[in-house]
Design an enzyme around this catalytic site. Structure first.
Site, short mmCIF file in Angstrom:
data_model
loop_
_atom_site.label_atom_id
_atom_site.label_comp_id
_atom_site.label_asym_id
_atom_site.label_seq_id
_atom_site.Cartn_x
_atom_site.Cartn_y
_atom_site.Cartn_z
N GLU A 157 0.82 -1.21 0.00
CA GLU A 157 0.00 0.00 0.00
C GLU A 157 0.85 1.27 0.00
O GLU A 157 0.77 2.09 0.92
CB GLU A 157 -0.97 -0.01 1.18
CG GLU A 157 -2.01 -1.09 1.05
CD GLU A 157 -3.19 -0.96 1.99
OE1 GLU A 157 -3.04 -0.34 3.04
OE2 GLU A 157 -4.26 -1.49 1.66
N GLU A 316 -6.54 -8.06 -1.03
CA GLU A 316 -6.93 -8.15 0.38
C GLU A 316 -8.42 -7.86 0.51
O GLU A 316 -8.95 -6.98 -0.17
CB GLU A 316 -6.22 -7.09 1.23
CG GLU A 316 -4.75 -7.27 1.40
CD GLU A 316 -4.16 -6.16 2.28
OE1 GLU A 316 -4.90 -5.54 3.06
OE2 GLU A 316 -2.96 -5.91 2.15
#
Ligand code: GLA
Ligand code: ZN
Length: 678
Positions: A157, A316
């Site tokens: 991320e 995710e």
């Protein structure tokens, strides 16, 4: 005909798995052994390893421990489970920050971070990059040929920004290159004579510190572009190391849907596979479940469109709850499977989780996982995950197919940044992202899937293109739109189109600028901002009326057909919705923020004229199509608590294996995936 693009031919299936952190359990071989048994039971075929393992790999500078990882990757592979291997650079060991403090970021106030947290390295720090290179090379050399390795996962991320001296200097160099080392070019592009802001040297330029220069639109925008470029440059630095040593292993990094600080379209060019992390607030108290799913579908569509529609990865998602929403509500029974199948319907070839097993301590100890602290395999979540695994196996043949999108929505980060930064209108009502999302939802209601593309992309394959609030026109954008319409496209633009160029300088001679006034046959003379309780109306020729809020442009029509006019105020009776034919296509202009019902009326007229048949669904139902070669797969998702029947399908329903001859009934929160035989 579109062909299949198998992301992972070696696996030949939809991936089911998630982040696995065995490094937290190295003193519990019993648990590591049990994990394999549980993974097989839950139909897991892939895990992501090593996302935050740097301190275990390299507990002290230049002392490396990889044996544990090898043992785990071996054991997983022997049990049919593949590995996505992350570079561990999303969080740094304490020794690194202690010895190389320049690896820690400086914030907007000019203060350097202390050690801790994650995702906060300085992208420009030479020391940091040197340590990254060392650890990445070691990993690639040791594991690059492992038969279980299918994908590199760069860091985690990536995001944020850094104002340290090294980043500032890179910013200045970036500007020097951009403006040909000519400070007068920059002064002109940034309109710096205003408030006596002229620069006489690039050395004087600073990023927009919180107590510094924040009033130059061009500077603010360029800082955002730079920050995104610098992060991409850092990411490329990691990618280059891996590509040198393991050219055949694809790379990804996990994106965060419409994340505001990075231009994912630029970053995507450097990646082999797009992946992202999805954490919707299902069954919240402010919108319907259908709305939450629609927003998630928009995010999926954005990710899919980053690679021109190839399959992507849901990297995710939460098997149960998360721990960072304002209210961490449990996912109700059935939601998990529905969200997983929705991801696949939108073009994902994976359903992956954060996380496999709950850790015992620290910040994410209460974040949901496939395996709870309980450690049992008869929990509700474990069973729902297992069911998801079984369903993905039944949907295996969908892998590699492409989502059919008959319309596109223009969404650009530059535009978003420029709108956000503009001083005008009403700060809180600009809502660019929300406006884009609402148009996507309206098309979904009309039974048409949209891709989310850029103003400079080739648009010719989309019969309809919607361009909400296209405030900033990049070089070539106006030309692209003109050509699109001339070639037969239906372009629907709105208020706030074409106000500024790529440096945020206003176009002269009328908005929409760059000669788009000619395409639409009108110009916008003024824009009115309504107070929250103010209302106007769009009145159509057939008498239909729709509410207007927030923004209303006063249009001067020169050469266009007027479809609706304002109903109120001193500009009552003047045009608000128009269209103009140009070449083979039509340019539509909607001059105000009309209610979605009003927009849907315009879309219906436009779709009809363009000969595009949508397939409107009952409220709360999503429908989407994936195709490859001769095969067509139709997904139906029921996001309501009632059973719903749909007719007009023929084929085989893949989740049940049943033959469908016309009608299918979707259970509450149920899904159906039909291999069509019509
Ligand atoms: C992000 C991160 C993960 C984890 C999850 C929790 O997506 O990538 O490491 O923190 O959030 O939801
Ligand atoms: Zn920095």
């Amino acid at each position: 005909m579109t062909e299949r693009t198998q992301l992972f031919p070696k696996v030949g299936a939809l991936l089911h798995g998630g982040d696995y952190n065995p490094e937290q359990w190295l003193d519990r071989p019993d648990i590591l052994k049990e994990d394999i048994r549980l993974m097989k039971k839950a139909h897991i075929n892939t895990v992501t390893l090593g996302v935050f393992s740097w301190a275990v790999y390299e507990p002290q500078e230049d002392e490396f421990h990889f044996d544990w990882l090898e043992q785990i990757m071996d054991r997983l592979y022997e049990n049919g489970i593949y590995t996505v291997l992350a570079t561990p650079t999303g969080a740094r060991p304490a020794w690194l920050d202690e010895k190389y403090p320049d690896a820690m970021r400086v914030n907007r106030d000019g203060v350097r971070n202390r050690h801790g947290l994650r995702h906060n390295h300085c992208m420009s720090s030479e020391n940091f990059r040197r340590r990254v290179e060392i650890i990445d090379r070691k990993l690639a050399k040791r594991f690059g040929k492992h038969p279980g390795l299918i994908l590199w996962h760069i860091s985690n991320e990536l995001g944020g920004e850094c104002y340290c001296p090294a980043c500032q200097e890179r910013f200045r160099n970036y500007l020097r290159a951009k403006f040909d080392n000519d400070i007068e070019k920059l002064n002109h592009a940034w309109w710096t004579t205003f408030w006596s802001h002229r620069f006489t040297s690039f050395d004087q330029i600073e990023p927009p510190f919180s107590n510094g220069e924040g009033s130059i639109g061009g500077l603010n925008l360029e800082w955002r572009r730079f920050n995104s470029w610098n992060m991409t440059d850092y990411m490329k630095f990691e990618i280059n190391i891996l590509k040198e040593l393991t050219p055949d292993i694809p790379v990804t990094t996990n994106f965060m849907k419409m994340y505001g600080m990075l231009d994912y379209r630029q970053m995507a060019k450097e990646l082999d596979v797009i992946s992202w992390d999805s954490y919707p607030r299902f069954q919240n108290d402010y919108e319907s479940l259908w709305d939450t799913f629609a927003e998630n579908a928009f995010d999926h569509a954005l990710m899919r469109s980053l690679t021109g529609g190839k399959p992507f990865m849901l990297m995710e998602s939460a098997p149960g709850l998360v721990n960072w929403h304002p209210f961490n509500k449990l996912k109700r029974p059935g939601i998990h499977s529905l969200a997983g199948i929705q991801a696949v319907s939108c073009g994902s070839d994976t359903v992956q989780y954060f996380q496999w097993r709950k850790g015992r301590g620290s910040f994410e100890q209460y974040h949901g996982a496939v395996v709870d602290h309980l450690g049992r395999d008869d929990t509700r979540i474990f069973q729902e995950v297992t069911q998801m695994g079984e369903e993905l196996e039944k949907l295996r043949e969908v892998a590699g197919t492409n989502v059919e999108a008959k319309a596109a929505l223009l969404f650009d980060w530059d535009n978003r940044w420029a709108i956000f930064d503009m001083a005008g209108l009403s700060k809180e009502k600009k809502q660019y992202e929300q406006t884009c999302l609402l148009q996507y939802k309206s098309f979904q209601k009309l039974g048409i899937e949209m891709d989310i593309v850029s103003m400079c992309d080739d648009l010719s394959r989309y019969p309809v293109v919607v361009a909400p609030m296209l405030y900033l026109l990049k070089p070539g954008a106006a030309e692209n739109l003109r050509n699109y319409v001339r070639g037969g496209g239906q372009l629907i633009a709105t208020y706030l189109t074409g106000y500024v160029d790529e440096n945020t300088l206003c176009w002269l001679g009328g908005f929409p600028g760059d000669s788009l006034t000619e395409l639409f046959g009108l110009y916008s003379e003024e824009i009115d901002t309504l107070y929250p309780s103010d209302r106007n109306r769009a009145v159509f020729a057939d008498g239909a009326e729709f509410e207007i809020r927030d923004f209303a442009e006063i249009l001067k029509v020169q050469d266009a057909e007027v479809l609706a006019s304002y109903g109120e105020d001193f500009y009552a009776g003047t045009p608000v919705v128009t269209r103009r034919k140009e070449g083979q296509g039509t340019a539509w202009y909607v001059g105000a923020r009309i209610s979605q019902e009003g927009m849907e009326k315009i879309y219906r007229i436009c779709l009809k004229e363009a000969g595009i048949a949508g397939r409107p669904m009952p409220e709360g139902v999503e429908c989407r199509v994936r195709k490859a070669g001769e095969e067509t797969y139709v997904f139906y998702l029921n996001e309501t608590e009632q059973a719903v029947s749909i007719s007009g399908e023929k084929g085989t329903e893949l989740l049940t294996g049943r033959t469908v001859t016309d009608q299918i009934t979707l259970k509450p929160l149920g899904a159906a995936v039909i291999r069509r035989s019509i």
